[in-house]
Design a protein around this motif. Structure first.
Motif, PDB file in Angstrom:
ATOM      1  N   UNK A 154      -5.365   5.662  -0.889  1.00 23.73           N
ATOM      2  CA  UNK A 154      -4.639   6.482  -1.836  1.00 23.73           C
ATOM      3  C   UNK A 154      -4.160   5.596  -2.969  1.00 23.73           C
ATOM      4  N   UNK A 155      -4.107   6.130  -4.148  1.00 24.13           N
ATOM      5  CA  UNK A 155      -3.615   5.398  -5.308  1.00 24.13           C
ATOM      6  C   UNK A 155      -2.326   6.065  -5.779  1.00 24.13           C
ATOM      7  N   UNK A 156      -1.327   5.256  -6.174  1.00 27.86           N
ATOM      8  CA  UNK A 156      -0.082   5.840  -6.642  1.00 27.86           C
ATOM      9  C   UNK A 156       0.893   4.777  -7.106  1.00 27.86           C
ATOM     10  N   UNK A 157       2.080   5.211  -7.423  1.00 27.42           N
ATOM     11  CA  UNK A 157       3.142   4.314  -7.887  1.00 27.42           C
ATOM     12  C   UNK A 157       3.837   3.652  -6.695  1.00 27.42           C
ATOM     13  N   UNK A 158       4.681   2.677  -7.009  1.00 23.25           N
ATOM     14  CA  UNK A 158       5.481   2.046  -5.947  1.00 23.25           C
ATOM     15  C   UNK A 158       6.358   3.078  -5.260  1.00 23.25           C
ATOM     16  N   UNK A 159       6.968   3.941  -6.035  1.00 23.84           N
ATOM     17  CA  UNK A 159       7.847   4.954  -5.449  1.00 23.84           C
ATOM     18  C   UNK A 159       7.081   5.888  -4.518  1.00 23.84           C
ATOM     19  N   UNK A 160       5.861   6.245  -4.889  1.00 22.66           N
ATOM     20  CA  UNK A 160       5.036   7.097  -4.021  1.00 22.66           C
ATOM     21  C   UNK A 160       4.684   6.352  -2.734  1.00 22.66           C
ATOM     22  N   UNK A 161       4.439   5.055  -2.847  1.00 21.70           N
ATOM     23  CA  UNK A 161       4.165   4.251  -1.658  1.00 21.70           C
ATOM     24  C   UNK A 161       5.387   4.215  -0.748  1.00 21.70           C
ATOM     25  N   UNK A 162       6.561   3.967  -1.312  1.00 24.62           N
ATOM     26  CA  UNK A 162       7.776   3.905  -0.503  1.00 24.62           C
ATOM     27  C   UNK A 162       8.040   5.241   0.184  1.00 24.62           C
ATOM     28  N   UNK A 178      -3.586 -14.808  -9.056  1.00 23.42           N
ATOM     29  CA  UNK A 178      -2.935 -15.090 -10.331  1.00 23.42           C
ATOM     30  C   UNK A 178      -1.557 -14.454 -10.442  1.00 23.42           C
ATOM     31  N   UNK A 179      -1.400 -13.242  -9.956  1.00 25.63           N
ATOM     32  CA  UNK A 179      -0.152 -12.517 -10.171  1.00 25.63           C
ATOM     33  C   UNK A 179       0.624 -12.212  -8.888  1.00 25.63           C
ATOM     34  N   UNK A 180      -0.013 -12.256  -7.756  1.00 22.03           N
ATOM     35  CA  UNK A 180       0.668 -11.964  -6.503  1.00 22.03           C
ATOM     36  C   UNK A 180       1.100 -10.515  -6.414  1.00 22.03           C
ATOM     37  N   UNK A 181       2.114 -10.262  -5.617  1.00 21.72           N
ATOM     38  CA  UNK A 181       2.647  -8.924  -5.393  1.00 21.72           C
ATOM     39  C   UNK A 181       3.897  -8.763  -6.248  1.00 21.72           C
ATOM     40  N   UNK A 182       4.121  -7.573  -6.763  1.00 25.61           N
ATOM     41  CA  UNK A 182       5.279  -7.333  -7.628  1.00 25.61           C
ATOM     42  C   UNK A 182       6.586  -7.593  -6.880  1.00 25.61           C
ATOM     43  N   UNK A 183       7.620  -7.955  -7.627  1.00 27.29           N
ATOM     44  CA  UNK A 183       8.923  -8.207  -7.010  1.00 27.29           C
ATOM     45  C   UNK A 183       9.482  -6.933  -6.387  1.00 27.29           C
ATOM     46  N   UNK A 184       9.144  -5.762  -6.954  1.00 27.45           N
ATOM     47  CA  UNK A 184       9.606  -4.494  -6.382  1.00 27.45           C
ATOM     48  C   UNK A 184       9.047  -4.298  -4.980  1.00 27.45           C
ATOM     49  N   UNK A 185       7.771  -4.619  -4.793  1.00 24.14           N
ATOM     50  CA  UNK A 185       7.177  -4.506  -3.457  1.00 24.14           C
ATOM     51  C   UNK A 185       7.721  -5.573  -2.516  1.00 24.14           C
TER      52      UNK A 185
END
Length: 98
Positions: A11-19, A56-63
């Motif tokens: 599934x594809x979505x935003x961080x909020x949708x993942x949470x 190069x970028x890793x995982x976002x700080x929000x995640x």
């Protein structure tokens, strides 16, 4: 893999949708990070979710703020693993017994 990738649920979505999905399905979120806890010492209890970032970028700080960091210990002088290789190693360890 003989096309098994095309039958995997994704599934594809935003961080909020993942949470929201993680909370709804009661999944534990694991974040692959070079500074994470040695994956061999973690007791994985499905259902779970694994997030892998690119080198190069890793995982976002929000995640990162939402999950348990796990890592693969590296020998001195080794900088990183290819994300596909790291994912394969972690998923093998995380698989449900049996």
């Amino acid at each position: 893999a003989k096309g098994a990738t095309f039958f995997m649920p994704w599934q594809r979505g935003s961080h909020q949708e993942l949470f929201h999905l993680l909370a709804k399905t009661q999944r534990t979120l694991y974040i692959a990070d070079a500074k994470g806890e040695d994956f061999q010492s973690v007791h994985f209890c499905p259902p779970l979710a694994l997030v892998l970032g690119n080198e190069a970028h890793g995982v976002s700080s929000e995640l990162k703020a939402q999950g348990q960091w796990i890592g693969i210990p590296m020998k001195i002088g080794a900088e990183s693993l290819n994300v596909a290789s790291a994912g394969a190693i972690l998923l093998q360890q995380m698989r449900a017994p049996g």
